[in-house]
Design an enzyme around this catalytic site. Structure first.
Site, mmCIF file in Angstrom:
data_model
loop_
_atom_site.group_PDB
_atom_site.id
_atom_site.type_symbol
_atom_site.label_atom_id
_atom_site.label_comp_id
_atom_site.label_asym_id
_atom_site.label_seq_id
_atom_site.Cartn_x
_atom_site.Cartn_y
_atom_site.Cartn_z
ATOM 1 N N ARG A 104 0.893 -1.179 0.000
ATOM 2 C CA ARG A 104 0.000 0.000 0.000
ATOM 3 C C ARG A 104 0.926 1.222 0.000
ATOM 4 O O ARG A 104 1.545 1.541 1.021
ATOM 5 C CB ARG A 104 -0.918 0.008 1.221
ATOM 6 C CG ARG A 104 -1.634 1.343 1.364
ATOM 7 C CD ARG A 104 -2.750 1.331 2.374
ATOM 8 N NE ARG A 104 -3.944 0.719 1.829
ATOM 9 C CZ ARG A 104 -5.176 0.891 2.322
ATOM 10 N NH1 ARG A 104 -5.368 1.675 3.359
ATOM 11 N NH2 ARG A 104 -6.216 0.307 1.771
ATOM 12 N N HIS A 131 -7.307 1.018 -6.601
ATOM 13 C CA HIS A 131 -7.542 0.146 -5.435
ATOM 14 C C HIS A 131 -8.244 -1.129 -5.929
ATOM 15 O O HIS A 131 -9.407 -1.371 -5.627
ATOM 16 C CB HIS A 131 -8.414 0.898 -4.423
ATOM 17 C CG HIS A 131 -8.427 0.295 -3.051
ATOM 18 N ND1 HIS A 131 -7.665 -0.797 -2.686
ATOM 19 C CD2 HIS A 131 -9.125 0.653 -1.929
ATOM 20 C CE1 HIS A 131 -7.887 -1.082 -1.421
ATOM 21 N NE2 HIS A 131 -8.766 -0.226 -0.934
ATOM 22 N N GLN A 134 -10.225 -3.653 -3.573
ATOM 23 C CA GLN A 134 -11.549 -3.215 -3.130
ATOM 24 C C GLN A 134 -12.611 -3.540 -4.169
ATOM 25 O O GLN A 134 -13.741 -3.900 -3.843
ATOM 26 C CB GLN A 134 -11.528 -1.706 -2.854
ATOM 27 C CG GLN A 134 -12.834 -1.177 -2.316
ATOM 28 C CD GLN A 134 -13.154 -1.693 -0.928
ATOM 29 O OE1 GLN A 134 -12.321 -1.607 -0.027
ATOM 30 N NE2 GLN A 134 -14.340 -2.245 -0.740
ATOM 31 N N ASP A 219 -17.013 7.562 -2.219
ATOM 32 C CA ASP A 219 -15.831 7.438 -1.364
ATOM 33 C C ASP A 219 -15.590 8.810 -0.731
ATOM 34 O O ASP A 219 -16.222 9.801 -1.123
ATOM 35 C CB ASP A 219 -14.623 6.991 -2.231
ATOM 36 C CG ASP A 219 -13.370 6.694 -1.428
ATOM 37 O OD1 ASP A 219 -13.473 6.525 -0.193
ATOM 38 O OD2 ASP A 219 -12.282 6.623 -2.044
ATOM 39 N N CYS A 259 -16.199 2.022 0.108
ATOM 40 C CA CYS A 259 -15.070 1.177 0.528
ATOM 41 C C CYS A 259 -14.747 1.319 2.007
ATOM 42 O O CYS A 259 -14.136 0.433 2.588
ATOM 43 C CB CYS A 259 -13.843 1.486 -0.320
ATOM 44 S SG CYS A 259 -13.219 3.172 -0.128
ATOM 45 N N ARG A 287 -13.812 -8.238 1.503
ATOM 46 C CA ARG A 287 -12.374 -8.030 1.285
ATOM 47 C C ARG A 287 -11.610 -9.298 1.685
ATOM 48 O O ARG A 287 -10.676 -9.722 0.991
ATOM 49 C CB ARG A 287 -11.869 -6.845 2.123
ATOM 50 C CG ARG A 287 -12.383 -5.484 1.700
ATOM 51 C CD ARG A 287 -11.808 -5.031 0.374
ATOM 52 N NE ARG A 287 -10.365 -5.017 0.327
ATOM 53 C CZ ARG A 287 -9.596 -4.024 0.782
ATOM 54 N NH1 ARG A 287 -10.155 -2.951 1.289
ATOM 55 N NH2 ARG A 287 -8.272 -4.095 0.703
HETATM 56 N N1 NVA Z 1 -9.773 7.064 -1.559
HETATM 57 C C1 NVA Z 1 -9.460 6.623 -0.221
HETATM 58 C C2 NVA Z 1 -9.688 5.162 -0.096
HETATM 59 C C3 NVA Z 1 -9.365 4.574 1.256
HETATM 60 C C4 NVA Z 1 -9.584 3.099 1.332
HETATM 61 C C5 NVA Z 1 -8.010 6.974 0.088
HETATM 62 O O1 NVA Z 1 -7.150 6.790 -0.787
HETATM 63 O O2 NVA Z 1 -7.740 7.448 1.183
HETATM 64 N N1 CP Z 2 -11.310 0.168 2.167
HETATM 65 C C1 CP Z 2 -10.051 0.090 2.638
HETATM 66 O O1 CP Z 2 -9.104 -0.165 1.897
HETATM 67 O O2 CP Z 2 -9.952 0.320 3.964
HETATM 68 P P1 CP Z 2 -8.613 0.485 4.809
HETATM 69 O O3 CP Z 2 -7.992 1.807 4.417
HETATM 70 O O4 CP Z 2 -9.068 0.457 6.242
HETATM 71 O O5 CP Z 2 -7.678 -0.637 4.496
#
Ligand code: NVA
Ligand code: CP
Length: 306
Positions: A104, A131, A134, A219, A259, A287
């Site tokens: 990540r 992502h 997801q 989101d 998500c 997930r």
């Molecule tokens: N768009 C959000 C998704 C988190 C799972 C982010 O990147 O923070």
């Molecule tokens: N939806 C998702 O990826 O959540 P987290 O940021 O908690 O991993």
């Protein structure tokens, strides 16, 4: 032989994606029945988190344990990555020790660089660009609740962010119609929009996007790393809240997905996310199941376990 990676939904064919989701639903049943499926004893997953996570970390870690293996959490703060060790050196070293790596990262190019130098499969657990994990869970959730997604209409309302980009990937791979409603200046990736041409319509009006949709998704308005832009984003996205009036435009049987984490009263009203059309808890649980099926697929070298 070069390993298979999962950095985007395009890394698996549509048939492979369907197979993984079918397997995810099987593993979900086994897990709920308490039937052991420890198919990969001794296998180790390395997980590099540059950003925070609840769902991704827990689902990968629990999933690997349920598959009979184990997972190691790594953050730049506690590893040499935080002291400047190149990502490609980290990839070479880790792939000599573990069987799979999940990353990540902020910069998608760094995830691609990691994968290019890894001799084991690399899974993208979110970058600033997309992502894909997801989306496995989101599509699994839709299919389990409403049947095939091919030919359906999906509305994406809000920011053209990493999640939106993966919805574009999914529209191509699962063959659904995607309506993206975003304010000017917040469009998703231009190359992806082009690649999804024919399956995507870019709109400004969230009401038009939601009209007769089978699935409505949104989101956060400020993703991780964009905290400094929050005041401007709150203003720009104000007309894009998914609330009961927006959901009333969609089909009566439409589901709502997010998500998570969510901000009630911002991108979604409490009434919607805590209401009967919301399937966010099922989505979050999926997930676990979807990624177990993905890890199985990659550990088997991209072969079907069926
Ligand atoms: N768009 C959000 C998704 C988190 C799972 C982010 O990147 O923070
Ligand atoms: N939806 C998702 O990826 O959540 P987290 O940021 O908690 O991993």
């Amino acid at each position: 032989m070069k390993p298979r990676h999962f950095l985007s939904l395009f890394d698996l064919s549509p048939a492979e994606l369907r197979q993984v989701l079918h397997r995810a639903s099987e593993l979900k049943i086994q897990q709920r029945r308490g039937e052991s499926h420890a198919l990969f004893p001794q296998k180790v997953l390395g997980m590099i988190f540059e950003k925070s996570s609840t769902r991704t970390r827990v689902s990968f870690e629990a999933g690997m344990v349920q598959l009979g293996g184990s997972a190691i959490f790594l953050s730049p703060r506690d590893t040499q990555l935080g002291r400047g060790e190149p990502i490609e050196d980290t990839a070479r070293v880790l792939s000599g020790m573990v069987d799979l790596v999940m990353v990540r990262l902020f910069d998608h190019a760094r995830a691609e660089c990691f994968a290019a130098h890894s001799t084991v499969p690399v899974i993208n657990g979110l970058t600033d660009y997309n992502h894909p994990c997801q989306l496995l869970a989101d599509i699994q959730t839709f299919i389990e609740l409403r049947g095939a997604i091919g030919g359906r209409t999906v509305a994406w309302i809000g920011d053209g962010n990493n999640m939106c980009n993966s919805y574009l990937e999914a529209a191509c791979q699962f063959d659904f119609q995607l309506r993206v409603a975003v304010p000017p200046g917040y469009e998703p990736d231009a190359a992806l929009l082009q690649r999804a041409a024919g399956r995507v319509v870019l709109l400004r009006d969230p009401w038009v996007a939601a009209k007769d949709a089978d699935l409505v998704a949104t989101d956060v308005w400020s993703s991780m790393g964009q905290e400094g832009e929050q005041p401007r984003r709150m203003r720009d996205f104000a007309p894009y809240q998914v609330n009961a009036a927006i959901m009333a435009q969609a089909r009566p049987e439409a589901i709502f997905l997010h998500c998570l984490p969510a901000h009630r009263g911002e991108e979604v009203s409490a009434e919607v996310i805590d209401g009967p059309q919301s399937q966010v808890w099922e989505e979050a649980e999926n997930r676990l199941h979807a990624q177990k099926a993905l890890m199985e697929f990659l550990l088997l070298g991209g072969k079907s376990p069926l």
